[in-house]
Design an enzyme around this catalytic site. Structure first.
Site, short mmCIF file in Angstrom:
data_model
loop_
_atom_site.label_atom_id
_atom_site.label_comp_id
_atom_site.label_asym_id
_atom_site.label_seq_id
_atom_site.Cartn_x
_atom_site.Cartn_y
_atom_site.Cartn_z
N GLU A 1 -22.91 9.72 1.09
CA GLU A 1 -23.63 8.77 0.23
C GLU A 1 -23.83 7.47 0.99
O GLU A 1 -22.93 7.02 1.70
CB GLU A 1 -22.78 8.54 -1.03
N ASP B 1 -25.07 3.56 0.10
CA ASP B 1 -25.29 2.76 -1.11
C ASP B 1 -25.78 1.35 -0.87
O ASP B 1 -25.25 0.64 0.00
CB ASP B 1 -23.96 2.55 -1.86
N GLU C 1 -25.81 -1.53 -3.90
CA GLU C 1 -25.60 -1.81 -5.32
C GLU C 1 -25.69 -3.32 -5.50
O GLU C 1 -25.24 -4.08 -4.64
CB GLU C 1 -24.23 -1.30 -5.79
#
Ligand SMILES: *[C@@H]1O[C@H](CO)[C@@H](O)[C@H](O)[C@H]1NC(C)=O
Ligand SMILES: *[C@@H]1O[C@H](CO)[C@@H](O)[C@H](O)[C@H]1NC(C)=O
Ligand SMILES: *[C@@H]1O[C@H](CO)[C@@H](O)[C@H](O)[C@H]1NC(C)=O
Ligand SMILES: *[C@@H]1O[C@H](CO)[C@@H](O)[C@H](O)[C@H]1NC(C)=O
Length: 291
Positions: A101, A103, A105
């Site tokens: 993953e 990311d 955010e």
């Protein structure tokens, strides 16, 4: 050196037959809702997306295709005003227990207080690699370009074309790298009030709901994943496929300089500096150059 480079090239060239290169450039044709809030919508011929969070639900979309390597761009305009407790996410992820993953955010805040740009990377199911930044602009006033650049030798997080973070491939030193599993692209907005704003100190103010994050100009200059576990299945290093080319896989000195300045001025958390958290046993990549 020369012979190993030639071999790399040969591997790439032999892989052309398996390659399915794509430029997906429209949210509606490339993505679908996997989490529905009725206030969410796609507009402007599918080029724009708004994701809503209220006291009934958050919302999210994901790509129809999985990719193995590429440069995946999204323009995002974050929730304005009091966004404390909200988390807007833009990330790539594979599925399963040992997932990879990458990311971005965005942690909301009270009106006039700064957002946090939170980044992380999981390899073979293991994350705990957070780095956080304050934006050097108001991310709610306009759209900004958040791009995840992912090739066989490095992952780069770009904000408005400035590299803010690199995760390099040190697989030969036993550090897993995301190159075995295709990843889907995701956007979502959710309630993170127990965590997001200063560790849950500031709760979501539902009187300010619905919270709307806006997305636009999605472009995946990427290789569609054909389900095989192989780093050689992706494109040959031609000008059109620059993101997979070993030749272009390292930031230029100028970009390294820019990244250093951004990190010096705007990074507020780096897991590699958090000796207390890791009890002095720092993750192995922390002692390797990352650029
Ligand atoms: C959610 O918000 C609406 C509008 O403010 C309110 O009428 C409703 O009671 C709320 N529902 C819950 C479960 O809090
Ligand atoms: C967004 O940023 C990426 C990474 O720097 C860049 O390749 C791309 O051209 C940018 N998009 C636009 C529209 O400027
Ligand atoms: C919110 O604002 C406070 C005060 O300026 C700051 O300490 C914090 O890092 C900001 N961001 C978040 C997500 O809490
Ligand atoms: C999206 O792309 C269009 C067409 O190139 C451009 O006019 C528009 O300004 C872009 N939007 C953003 C938010 O960058």
């Amino acid at each position: 050196m020369a012979s190993s480079q030639a071999m790399f090239l040969a591997l790439f060239i032999s892989a052309i037959a398996f390659c399915s290169r794509s430029v997906d450039a429209n949210i509606a044709t490339s993505m679908y809702f996997n989490w529905v809030n009725p206030l969410s919508s796609m507009t402007n011929n599918g080029n724009n997306l708004q994701l809503a969070l209220d006291n009934t639900s958050g919302s999210g979309v994901q790509t129809k295709e999985a990719f193995l390597f590429g440069s995946i761009q999204m323009f995002i305009k974050l929730v304005p005003g009091n966004s404390a407790g909200t988390v807007t996410a833009y990330y790539m992820s594979s599925t399963g227990n040992n997932h990879d993953e990458i990311d971005f955010e965005f942690l909301g805040n009270l009106s006039g207080q700064p957002y946090i740009i939170h980044t992380n990377i999981y390899t073979q199911g293991k994350g705990n690699r957070e780095q956080q930044f304050y934006p050097w602009f108001d991310p709610t006033a306009d759209y900004h370009n958040y791009t995840i650049h992912w090739n066989p030798t490095e992952v780069v997080w770009y904000v408005d074309s400035l590299p803010i973070r690199v995760f390099r491939n040190y697989q030969s030193d036993g550090i897993p790298y995301p190159n075995q599993q295709g990843m889907w692209g995701y956007c979502s907005i959710w309630d993170g009030e127990s965590w997001a704003t200063r560790g849950g100190l500031v709760k979501t103010d539902w009187n300010s709901a619905p919270f709307i994050a806006r997305f636009s100009n999605f472009t995946a200059r990427a290789c569609k994943w054909n389900g095989q576990i192989s780093i050689t299945q992706c494109a040959a290093p031609t000008a059109a496929n620059w993101w997979t080319s070993p030749v272009y896989s390292k930031l230029s000195y100028a970009e390294q300089g820019v990244m250093k300045r951004v990190r010096d001025d705007y990074m507020i958390y780096d897991y590699c500096q958090d000796t207390k958290r890791f009890n002095g046993q720092m993750p192995p990549e922390c002692s390797k150059p990352q650029y």
